[in-house]
Design a protein around this motif. Sequence first.
Motif, short mmCIF file in Angstrom:
data_model
loop_
_atom_site.label_atom_id
_atom_site.label_comp_id
_atom_site.label_asym_id
_atom_site.label_seq_id
_atom_site.Cartn_x
_atom_site.Cartn_y
_atom_site.Cartn_z
N GLN A 35 48.56 65.67 51.04
CA GLN A 35 48.67 65.50 52.49
C GLN A 35 48.46 66.83 53.20
OE1 GLN A 35 51.62 61.73 53.55
NE2 GLN A 35 52.33 63.78 53.86
N SER A 36 49.17 67.86 52.74
CA SER A 36 49.03 69.19 53.36
C SER A 36 47.62 69.72 53.19
CB SER A 36 50.04 70.16 52.74
OG SER A 36 51.36 69.73 52.98
N CYS A 37 47.03 69.47 52.03
CA CYS A 37 45.67 69.92 51.77
C CYS A 37 44.69 69.26 52.74
CB CYS A 37 45.28 69.60 50.33
SG CYS A 37 43.53 69.78 49.97
N LEU A 38 44.81 67.95 52.93
CA LEU A 38 43.89 67.26 53.84
C LEU A 38 44.11 67.69 55.28
CD1 LEU A 38 43.81 63.70 52.24
CD2 LEU A 38 41.94 65.36 52.35
N ASP A 39 45.35 68.05 55.62
CA ASP A 39 45.59 68.64 56.95
C ASP A 39 44.80 69.94 57.09
OD1 ASP A 39 47.35 66.58 57.48
OD2 ASP A 39 49.15 67.78 57.16
N TYR A 40 44.82 70.73 56.04
CA TYR A 40 44.10 72.01 56.05
C TYR A 40 42.59 71.77 56.13
CZ TYR A 40 42.73 76.72 54.53
OH TYR A 40 42.18 77.98 54.46
N TYR A 41 42.09 70.80 55.39
CA TYR A 41 40.66 70.48 55.46
C TYR A 41 40.30 69.99 56.87
CZ TYR A 41 40.39 70.65 50.31
OH TYR A 41 40.42 71.05 49.00
#
Length: 833
Positions: A343-349
């Motif tokens: 989830q945090s990764c996709l927020d960053y992307y």
Amino acid sequence: MFIKNLCLVFTCFSGLLLPVISQGSPRKDSNIIRISSPKITMTIDCDNKASIISLVINGQEVVSSKDGMYTAVKAAGILCSSMQLKAKPVVKQTPNSTIISGINYGNENITIRESWIFTRVGEAIQWEIKRALPQAIKVEEAGMPVLNFNSIDTWEGAYQGYGGLAWFYLFNEKESTYGVHTKSSSFWNSKSGNGLTVTVDAPGKQVAMKYSRANDNRLAYAVTVSNNAMIPVSDSGTNRRLFVRNRTDVWAPFTMPAGASSQRITFRYFDFNEKYGRGKFAGINGTAVSAVLNTIARIGVIDSLHFGGNSWHTPYGPICLHEQYIAQMGLGINDPDYLNGYQSCLDYYRDHAIKPDGRVYPRWAYTNEDAMPGAFNKEGFYEAQWGILMDSNPDFVTNVAELYDMTGNKSWVKSHQRSCEKALDWILKRDANNNGLVEMMTDSQEQKRSSDWIDIIWASYENAFVNAKLYLALTKWAAIEGQLGNPAKEQQYKAFAAKLKNSFNKPVSNGGFWDNDHQCYVHWLDKAQQPHGRNMVTPVNFMAIAYGICDDAGRTKLILDNIEQQMVKEQLFFWPLAMTSYAAGEGRESQYPFPEYENGDLFLSWGSVAIKAYAAHDPEIALKYVKNVLEQYNKDGLAFQRYGRIKQDGRGDDILSGNSLSIVGLYQAIYGINPLYNRLLLDPHITPALAGTELTYNNQHQRLVINLDSNNYAVSNKVFKIISPKRFGFNATKNNVFYFDGDSSSAALQVTTNNPLTIHIKNWSADNMRWTQTTAAPTLSPLTYNIHGLKPGADHTFSVDGKVVKKVRSDGKGNCIITYIPSAHSAAITISR
């Protein structure tokens, strides 16, 4: 180099893995302190030093040396540590804790003052470090603390707080070092079953960790606490490498400010099999299944904000955002930390990998060497040198949608609504001729540019590979738009998907991708409408079937049977990217003669879509290739990028996390485990050999048990259980259990009760709903049934054990509510018209 210097200074203290030590009374030496919890014992040496010299986890001594655990900094090339104090520290015992003060170390330029407080908290041991610095220090490396485990083999790996893995199997050289940004690390060993979670709480600070294979083959684990996130020492804006060889200084120097700070480190034991066990496997090597999903599936997680398919171990370290299966791997990994981390990764992307116009960068890597000149941003996302790889746009959307299904986090998916719309709208505009098929940036193979994951095959103009992925993204995201209250977008995406599907299935002579002469879907049509990639490109054909584009049973059978016939003829253990050669000029010159790399080699990353395509058609074939992959794992650990076609030998210097995807396909398509935002859909396609499988599975904060027998499937938590002879959905809250008929997204039956309850569905239709129920409670209490799907506005009978109890009438939507106090613990219920 920090750890290297430590090994030189403390060579005489290098420890080996020792037998279990006695848990007897504390040693009489006043410099030695022993602190214990039920599963953890620490021994601390305070003889003009402060060092944990022994750490025992569930009877196994994992640290046993004078330099076992301590704090240290390296500044101006000089190492200062709690191993060499300016004076003997002071020890004070209280009823609840042990306090060691006066831990002062440094040199004429550096002074570090610490006090350590050890407290038993339940079954854990908590170590608080209070630190004071008279002046700021420019630190080259820091260990807060350093922990030297006896051997690189003490643990198999360490799961990170965001779901990644430091896998010590890959530390195949001394001084190999891997750095990550995380606040917790869970060390584990599947053979001993022992696990140790180390969690760092440092309010207002950033926490990083690194793992090194020391010169004496110990595992050196160091925690760094800083004001700002640590950056790689090699980061010059073009080098973001987190795994380094022949060195231990993975992090760049940073400043520790003057003043007071504190951090709390918690050591907690866990039982590996209890926490990560997957249940009872029938008819398959469950040990290998677990090993693949617990290790290989995670190694594409490079750091807390960088999830992909390529291992952090490779010198290149790329992440392909044009891979639609990264969220799907979470289905097999089945760890809430992975889902939360992604989830945090996709927020960053979302915030850094999407251009203002909606174009999604397809890649990120340690370096910019694979990028088009100038086509990258400061965060390291880039356009690949091989062409504009268009599948990154739909794949971003698919990963968001599938992760949402696993978490059910509606507020999170809402935060991605605009970015997913932008990503979809950008690529939908590429349908210039309005036929439902989006066009690539190139018109012909003569331009020698790629447009998808198979990046050195020159797919151009209307690309079936990209359009198949787009269809998947559109169908998934359209449903989410409906949930988020945007029916206009929902209908727009549904309409485009329907148009795409219609055009996709047309014959090549009519502008579609179906090649009747070669009995397959082609890879692409150029602008002159000439078909290319007529060589049974397996991902294209598998996606067409698995994603529901091809719903012609005869065509499906033709494709899958033809592929299997050739697989048997060549005796291949896994499907190649293409069954025969691309025509001359359709790929880079290095891809010929066939088979070579992307023109005919075996890439395991397409396993889940292939397994799904075959599972509904012939589950025995699907299971055969799952077993083949597991056998290959037992031979070589799947430690390659791909496998050659002729010798089926491992090739490439990287291990792809996608090598696990056949096993993910086992879970999703054969076992039929499909987490959805409001239920767990169980849709098995098991073979007789798999009957008797009992799996444990985490789903939205519940630990479920899934039983798979021939035509008899069950899902249960600790309170409720539903059994059905066909696919169904399950959900439960504290006092409610929900049954979803088939793949419906609306509950067909909701039962409210204060007691445990088992429901066995016998039949479910609008005219006749039958089930048996068993309540395990010692006293019988009311059950409230909320029933849906009845004939609207019609009279029905509610019967128990064949006797009519009451007449009920459904409302205008086909719903009714019945409250009933059972007279026995077991009963057969019928609602009929």
